[in-house]
Design an enzyme around this catalytic site. Structure first.
Site, PDB file in Angstrom:
ATOM      1  N   ASP A 255       0.842  -1.214   0.000  1.00 35.99           N
ATOM      2  CA  ASP A 255       0.000   0.000   0.000  1.00 35.99           C
ATOM      3  C   ASP A 255       0.870   1.255   0.000  1.00 35.99           C
ATOM      4  OD1 ASP A 255       0.789  -0.832   2.535  1.00 35.99           O
ATOM      5  OD2 ASP A 255      -1.076  -0.242   3.531  1.00 35.99           O
ATOM      6  N   ASP A 283       0.994  -1.414 -13.922  1.00 33.51           N
ATOM      7  CA  ASP A 283       0.012  -0.535 -14.574  1.00 33.51           C
ATOM      8  C   ASP A 283       0.126   0.874 -14.003  1.00 33.51           C
ATOM      9  OD1 ASP A 283      -1.098  -2.666 -16.050  1.00 33.51           O
ATOM     10  OD2 ASP A 283      -3.139  -1.897 -15.778  1.00 33.51           O
TER      11      ASP A 283
HETATM   12  C1  IPM Z   1      -0.498  -8.375 -17.384  1.00 31.85           C
HETATM   13  C2  IPM Z   1      -1.962  -8.669 -17.565  1.00 31.85           C
HETATM   14  C3  IPM Z   1      -2.214 -10.141 -17.292  1.00 31.85           C
HETATM   15  C4  IPM Z   1      -1.829 -10.422 -15.849  1.00 31.85           C
HETATM   16  C5  IPM Z   1      -3.645 -10.633 -17.576  1.00 31.85           C
HETATM   17  C6  IPM Z   1      -4.080 -10.302 -18.989  1.00 31.85           C
HETATM   18  C7  IPM Z   1      -3.806 -12.092 -17.304  1.00 31.85           C
HETATM   19  O1  IPM Z   1      -2.733  -7.836 -16.748  1.00 31.85           O
HETATM   20  O2  IPM Z   1       0.323  -9.016 -18.067  1.00 31.85           O
HETATM   21  O3  IPM Z   1      -0.161  -7.508 -16.586  1.00 31.85           O
HETATM   22  O4  IPM Z   1      -2.652 -10.248 -14.930  1.00 31.85           O
HETATM   23  O5  IPM Z   1      -0.690 -10.833 -15.621  1.00 31.85           O
HETATM   24 MG    MG Z   2      -1.615  -6.308 -15.799  1.00 34.60          MG
END
Ligand code: IPM
Ligand code: MG
Length: 389
Positions: A255, A283
């Protein structure tokens, strides 16, 4: 400036599998083509893959490297054709290749299928099937994109982070998992977050070795204030650290790490973390560079072909419109050339071309703003083909 950014990407990350070195030198003598399995997948996958292959082939030609591409189905495209998100034929083609280049999988069309039949299972099966346990996700902010981030320039400029995500263990694969009923007769869903000591040790070593080639700072991210699996993770990382006294090790709860990544991203050099925390943090890190369309990744196993894929998904909302950003796909091809195929000069050409295209102001829709030139996905491909030739 542009070259500085690309040279930062180079050489600072742990080297790829050792076995590849001898094969690559034989290849120089007999000039055999590098066998690459091509998995375009779904959504924008085929569009960005087409551009990446044009650029890669041209860059290879300029350096005397040849590729033998074998296309295979994965994800939704494989479900539609065979009923299985990872047909055996696809896994066999990948295992028989030097490397796997994958675009993206998934889409609305398959969202309602049961979990074990979804496109994502194809990707997870491929990672597990190739034992691609170490997922390297560099998050670099090229100076040209420092104003594209939703964060202030002074926070993101100069960011150069390598997220080392464990990819074939943890809650993604832990047993037991499934659905059931609790004591009160209520329906439940459950998963298991589990790591063994050897699993933590091998990913920790990849991360420490990567840190040794960079700024020698490693931050291990977990949730050891709550989870036993994280307590074991932390213990093992501390033990492994004794073999890397030149690397400064820190520990952070997930976190707090999610917060620090926005507050002070330059604190981080290399981050090592488990499967789900790495998924989320990567992300988040992509927004430092302003678009998910910029981040490549390498998933390596140490004794077989690696998988090279953008961090982003298949973006079904913009598929087929020729507006996707192909740069993360091209940079993934560059990582493949560097790690698996031992073609550093081809990798240099690809990375330098991406930098030059950004320097010249070319932007796909995700990164476009006033004063830059809007181009389509295929036009970005045309520009890169000229730049790598
Ligand atoms: C990533 C994606 C994948 C994951 C999904 C599409 C299964 O989000 O490569 O980050 O969760 O690893
Ligand atoms: Mg991902």
């Amino acid at each position: 400036m542009a070259l500085a950014a690309s040279s930062r990407l180079r050489g600072r990350i742990a080297g790829g599998p050792r076995r590849q070195a001898s094969r690559a030198s034989t290849c120089r003598v007999v000039c055999k083509a590098h066998k690459v399995a091509i998995l375009p997948g779904d959504g924008i996958g085929p569009e960005i893959m087409d551009q990446a292959l044009r650029v890669l082939t041209t860059a290879g030609k300029a350096e005397g490297a040849e590729f033998e591409f074998t296309r295979a189905l994965v994800g939704g495209a494989a479900i539609d054709a065979t009923g299985n998100p990872l047909p055996k034929e696809t896994l066999d083609i990948c295992k028989a290749s030097d490397s796997v280049l994958l675009a993206a999988i998934g889409g609305y069309k398959w969202d309602t299928l049961p979990a074990e039949q979804r496109p994502e299972r194809g990707l997870l099966g491929l990672r597990a099937g190739l034992n691609a346990f170490a997922n390297l996700r560099p998050a670099i902010v090229p100076p040209q994109l420092a104003d594209s981030s939703p964060l202030k320039r002074e926070i993101v400029e100069g960011v150069d982070i390598l997220i080392v995500r464990e990819l074939v263990g943890g809650i993604y694969f832990g047993q037991p998992r499934g659905f059931g009923t609790n004591d009160k007769g209520e329906r439940i869903g459950f998963n298991t977050d589990v790591y063994s000591e050897p699993e933590v040790e091998r990913i920790a070593r990849v991360a420490f070795e990567a840190a040794q080639k960079r700024q020698k700072r490693l931050c291990s991210v977990e949730k050891s204030n709550v989870l036993e699996v994280s307590q074991l993770w932390k213990e093992v990382v501390i033990r492994v650290a004794k073999d890397y006294p030149d690397v400064e090790l820190s520990h952070m709860y997930i976190d707090n790490a999610a917060m620090q990544l926005l507050r002070n991203p330059k604190f981080f050099d290399v981050v090592v973390t488990g499967n789900i925390f790495g998924d989320i943090l990567s992300d988040e890190a992509s927004m430092l560079a302003g678009s998910l369309g910029m981040l490549p990744s390498a998933s390596i196993s140490g004794d077989g072909p690696g998988i090279f894929e953008p961090v982003h998904g298949s973006a079904p909302d913009i598929a087929g419109q020729d507006i996707a950003n192909p740069l993360a796909m091209v940079l993934s091809a560059a990582m493949m050339c560097r790690y698996d195929l031992k073609l550093p000069k081809v990798a240099d050409r690809l990375e330098t071309a991406v930098n030059s295209a950004l320097d010249q102001g070319w932007r796909t829709k995700d990164l476009w703003k006033e004063g830059t030139n809007l181009v389509k996905c295929s036009e970005m491909g045309d520009i890169l083909v000229k730049l790598v030739a």
